[in-house]
Design a protein around this motif. Structure first.
Motif, PDB file in Angstrom:
ATOM      1  N   ALA A 127       0.825  -1.220   0.000  1.00  0.00           N
ATOM      2  CA  ALA A 127       0.000   0.000   0.000  1.00  0.00           C
ATOM      3  C   ALA A 127       0.850   1.258   0.000  1.00  0.00           C
ATOM      4  O   ALA A 127       0.505   2.253  -0.652  1.00  0.00           O
ATOM      5  N   ALA A 128       1.962   1.263   0.712  1.00  0.00           N
ATOM      6  CA  ALA A 128       2.807   2.460   0.783  1.00  0.00           C
ATOM      7  C   ALA A 128       3.402   2.799  -0.576  1.00  0.00           C
ATOM      8  O   ALA A 128       3.407   3.963  -1.008  1.00  0.00           O
ATOM      9  N   LYS A 129       3.917   1.790  -1.289  1.00  0.00           N
ATOM     10  CA  LYS A 129       4.486   2.038  -2.617  1.00  0.00           C
ATOM     11  C   LYS A 129       3.402   2.500  -3.584  1.00  0.00           C
ATOM     12  O   LYS A 129       3.616   3.419  -4.383  1.00  0.00           O
ATOM     13  N   ALA A 130       2.248   1.843  -3.569  1.00  0.00           N
ATOM     14  CA  ALA A 130       1.174   2.221  -4.478  1.00  0.00           C
ATOM     15  C   ALA A 130       0.685   3.635  -4.211  1.00  0.00           C
ATOM     16  O   ALA A 130       0.215   4.330  -5.118  1.00  0.00           O
ATOM     17  N   ALA A 131       0.802   4.082  -2.962  1.00  0.00           N
ATOM     18  CA  ALA A 131       0.308   5.416  -2.607  1.00  0.00           C
ATOM     19  C   ALA A 131       1.314   6.514  -2.912  1.00  0.00           C
ATOM     20  O   ALA A 131       0.926   7.630  -3.301  1.00  0.00           O
ATOM     21  N   TYR A 132       2.634   6.214  -2.764  1.00  0.00           N
ATOM     22  CA  TYR A 132       3.616   7.294  -2.817  1.00  0.00           C
ATOM     23  C   TYR A 132       4.650   7.155  -3.938  1.00  0.00           C
ATOM     24  O   TYR A 132       5.427   8.088  -4.162  1.00  0.00           O
ATOM     25  N   GLU A 133       4.669   5.963  -4.641  1.00  0.00           N
ATOM     26  CA  GLU A 133       5.639   5.802  -5.731  1.00  0.00           C
ATOM     27  C   GLU A 133       5.075   6.207  -7.082  1.00  0.00           C
ATOM     28  O   GLU A 133       5.837   6.397  -8.035  1.00  0.00           O
ATOM     29  N   VAL A 134       3.776   6.320  -7.230  1.00  0.00           N
ATOM     30  CA  VAL A 134       3.165   6.683  -8.499  1.00  0.00           C
ATOM     31  C   VAL A 134       1.950   7.554  -8.220  1.00  0.00           C
ATOM     32  O   VAL A 134       1.236   7.348  -7.231  1.00  0.00           O
ATOM     33  N   ASN A 135       1.737   8.524  -9.098  1.00  0.00           N
ATOM     34  CA  ASN A 135       0.593   9.414  -8.979  1.00  0.00           C
ATOM     35  C   ASN A 135      -0.507   8.942  -9.923  1.00  0.00           C
ATOM     36  O   ASN A 135      -0.249   8.683 -11.099  1.00  0.00           O
ATOM     37  N   ASP A 136      -1.730   8.825  -9.401  1.00  0.00           N
ATOM     38  CA  ASP A 136      -2.879   8.362 -10.181  1.00  0.00           C
ATOM     39  C   ASP A 136      -2.589   6.962 -10.740  1.00  0.00           C
ATOM     40  O   ASP A 136      -2.294   6.784 -11.932  1.00  0.00           O
ATOM     41  N   LEU A 137      -2.690   5.984  -9.876  1.00  0.00           N
ATOM     42  CA  LEU A 137      -2.308   4.610 -10.199  1.00  0.00           C
ATOM     43  C   LEU A 137      -3.064   4.056 -11.405  1.00  0.00           C
ATOM     44  O   LEU A 137      -2.452   3.484 -12.322  1.00  0.00           O
ATOM     45  N   MET A 159      -1.440   2.868 -14.929  1.00  0.00           N
ATOM     46  CA  MET A 159      -1.568   1.481 -15.370  1.00  0.00           C
ATOM     47  C   MET A 159      -2.151   1.398 -16.771  1.00  0.00           C
ATOM     48  O   MET A 159      -1.669   0.646 -17.621  1.00  0.00           O
ATOM     49  N   LYS A 160      -3.183   2.179 -17.037  1.00  0.00           N
ATOM     50  CA  LYS A 160      -3.816   2.153 -18.358  1.00  0.00           C
ATOM     51  C   LYS A 160      -2.841   2.608 -19.438  1.00  0.00           C
ATOM     52  O   LYS A 160      -2.733   1.975 -20.504  1.00  0.00           O
ATOM     53  N   ALA A 161      -2.126   3.679 -19.183  1.00  0.00           N
ATOM     54  CA  ALA A 161      -1.165   4.183 -20.168  1.00  0.00           C
ATOM     55  C   ALA A 161      -0.054   3.158 -20.410  1.00  0.00           C
ATOM     56  O   ALA A 161       0.392   2.947 -21.554  1.00  0.00           O
ATOM     57  N   ASP A 202       6.377  -3.495 -10.680  1.00  0.00           N
ATOM     58  CA  ASP A 202       6.855  -4.038  -9.409  1.00  0.00           C
ATOM     59  C   ASP A 202       7.321  -2.946  -8.431  1.00  0.00           C
ATOM     60  O   ASP A 202       7.021  -3.035  -7.234  1.00  0.00           O
ATOM     61  N   PRO A 203       8.032  -1.886  -8.866  1.00  0.00           N
ATOM     62  CA  PRO A 203       8.405  -0.822  -7.916  1.00  0.00           C
ATOM     63  C   PRO A 203       7.200  -0.055  -7.353  1.00  0.00           C
ATOM     64  O   PRO A 203       7.342   0.653  -6.348  1.00  0.00           O
ATOM     65  N   TRP A 204       6.049  -0.167  -7.991  1.00  0.00           N
ATOM     66  CA  TRP A 204       4.852   0.507  -7.497  1.00  0.00           C
ATOM     67  C   TRP A 204       4.113  -0.327  -6.456  1.00  0.00           C
ATOM     68  O   TRP A 204       3.064   0.087  -5.969  1.00  0.00           O
ATOM     69  N   GLY A 205       4.607  -1.519  -6.166  1.00  0.00           N
ATOM     70  CA  GLY A 205       3.915  -2.396  -5.227  1.00  0.00           C
ATOM     71  C   GLY A 205       2.688  -3.052  -5.836  1.00  0.00           C
ATOM     72  O   GLY A 205       1.760  -3.431  -5.114  1.00  0.00           O
ATOM     73  N   ILE A 206       2.693  -3.223  -7.165  1.00  0.00           N
ATOM     74  CA  ILE A 206       1.548  -3.770  -7.902  1.00  0.00           C
ATOM     75  C   ILE A 206       1.932  -5.137  -8.461  1.00  0.00           C
ATOM     76  O   ILE A 206       3.034  -5.323  -8.985  1.00  0.00           O
ATOM     77  N   LYS A 207       1.019  -6.090  -8.376  1.00  0.00           N
ATOM     78  CA  LYS A 207       1.172  -7.401  -8.992  1.00  0.00           C
ATOM     79  C   LYS A 207       0.133  -7.555 -10.095  1.00  0.00           C
ATOM     80  O   LYS A 207      -1.068  -7.594  -9.831  1.00  0.00           O
ATOM     81  N   VAL A 208       0.602  -7.597 -11.333  1.00  0.00           N
ATOM     82  CA  VAL A 208      -0.303  -7.788 -12.474  1.00  0.00           C
ATOM     83  C   VAL A 208      -0.519  -9.286 -12.647  1.00  0.00           C
ATOM     84  O   VAL A 208       0.438 -10.033 -12.874  1.00  0.00           O
ATOM     85  N   THR A 209      -1.746  -9.729 -12.538  1.00  0.00           N
ATOM     86  CA  THR A 209      -2.047 -11.164 -12.592  1.00  0.00           C
ATOM     87  C   THR A 209      -2.383 -11.658 -13.998  1.00  0.00           C
ATOM     88  O   THR A 209      -1.978 -12.751 -14.382  1.00  0.00           O
ATOM     89  N   ARG A 210      -3.093 -10.847 -14.762  1.00  0.00           N
ATOM     90  CA  ARG A 210      -3.474 -11.252 -16.120  1.00  0.00           C
ATOM     91  C   ARG A 210      -3.652 -10.029 -17.001  1.00  0.00           C
ATOM     92  O   ARG A 210      -4.134  -8.990 -16.541  1.00  0.00           O
ATOM     93  N   ILE A 211      -3.294 -10.201 -18.281  1.00  0.00           N
ATOM     94  CA  ILE A 211      -3.624  -9.221 -19.321  1.00  0.00           C
ATOM     95  C   ILE A 211      -4.177 -10.002 -20.498  1.00  0.00           C
ATOM     96  O   ILE A 211      -3.510 -10.900 -21.025  1.00  0.00           O
TER      97      ILE A 211
END
Length: 293
Positions: free
Chosen positions: A84-94, A98-100, A138-147
């Motif tokens: 949660a900390a990385k997702a909140a403070y490592e990227v703006n407008d998560l 992600m979409k971009a 990964d540095p954003w604290g996000i795990k992408v499971t499927r695309i």
């Protein structure tokens, strides 16, 4: 006032969420689901993050393949916040980030492929996108499971051309299969004829062997008869001489009867006496057999 202060310091985080705590604007800790006590007016809630798996719809976009074919494609991305900390403070407008990120990687992956490869390798495209996007987030604290690529739509004129090409390929394969079937049938017929000719030749060979054996036996019999008649002539028996004359006479009559130009054949009276001479050979053979025994 005391009740207000107590309520200000008590926080309850719902299941599936994590909240960040800031003290004088600086991140200090993360609150997990449950009841927590904060320092009133000093600790504040920074970000409320959803920790459950989320779905991100990627807008349709136009992509140009490596063979200059324009297609419209869209996708869907499944991701989950791990930190949660990385997702909140490592990227703006998560979600916007992600979409971009997914859209740019779709253009990169599909743009390096030809149209036919693009349409027939969905699984490989999905795996490649997942590996690229998951590594970047990964540095954003996000795990992408499927695309998942939802649709790849070429222009209508290109679809029509592909349909004609597919039809031509199917007709070609049908003609090839038909030609192979005719070839196989011709081979089978030829093999059957070959086997028939072999059997026929074997039959003729067997018949020739039997005929040769019969001729050999006939020749042996004639040789034995000739020997017997010769011995009779040496012994002065006139019946043997009459036998040879009658045999030549009958052979001549047989050739005369077999002639194509012969319509009516006159047999002289002497023929009966000649035939009688032949019957005399029977007595000759009996006499020779008696002498031999």
């Amino acid at each position: 006032m005391a009740v207000l202060v107590i309520l200000k310091g008590v926080r309850m985080v719902p299941q599936g969420f994590n909240w960040t705590v800031e003290r004088f604007g600086k991140y200090t800790r993360t609150l997990s689901p449950g009841l927590h006590i904060l320092v009133p007016f000093i600790d504040t809630i920074g970000q409320k993050l959803n920790m459950m798996e989320q779905v991100l719809d990627v807008d349709p976009q136009e992509i140009i393949s490596s063979d200059n074919a324009q297609v419209m494609t869209d996708a869907v991305c499944f991701y989950q916040v791990q930190d949660a900390a990385k997702a909140a403070y490592e990227v703006n407008d998560l979600q916007r980030a992600m979409k971009a990120l997914v859209m740019t990687n779709i253009r990169a992956v599909l743009g390096s492929m030809e149209l036919d490869e693009m349409l027939s390798n969905r699984e490989r495209i999905n795996s490649s996108l997942l590996a690229k996007v998951d590594d970047i987030t990964d540095p954003w604290g996000i795990k992408v499971t499927r695309i998942e690529i939802k649709d790849i739509a070429p222009p209508q004129d290109l679809v029509t051309a592909m349909a004609r090409q597919m039809k031509a390929e199917r007709e070609k394969r049908a003609q090839i299969l038909e030609a192979e079937g005719e070839k196989e049938a011709a081979i089978k017929v030829a093999e059957g004829q070959k086997q028939s000719e072999i059997l026929k030749a074997e039959g003729q060979l067997e018949a020739a062997k039997r005929e040769a054996e019969a001729r050999e036996r006939l020749a042996q019999a004639e040789a034995k008869a000739t020997q017997m008649v010769s011995e009779a002539i040496q012994n002065g028996d006139s019946r043997a001489v009459n036998y040879f004359i009658a045999q030549k006479y009958i052979d001549a009559l047989g050739k005369l009867a077999a002639s194509d130009n012969n319509k009516v054949m006159m047999i002289p009276l002497e023929a009966t006496s000649m035939i009688g001479s032949i019957s005399g050979i029977t007595e000759l053979v009996k006499d020779m057999g008696t002498k031999t025994s």
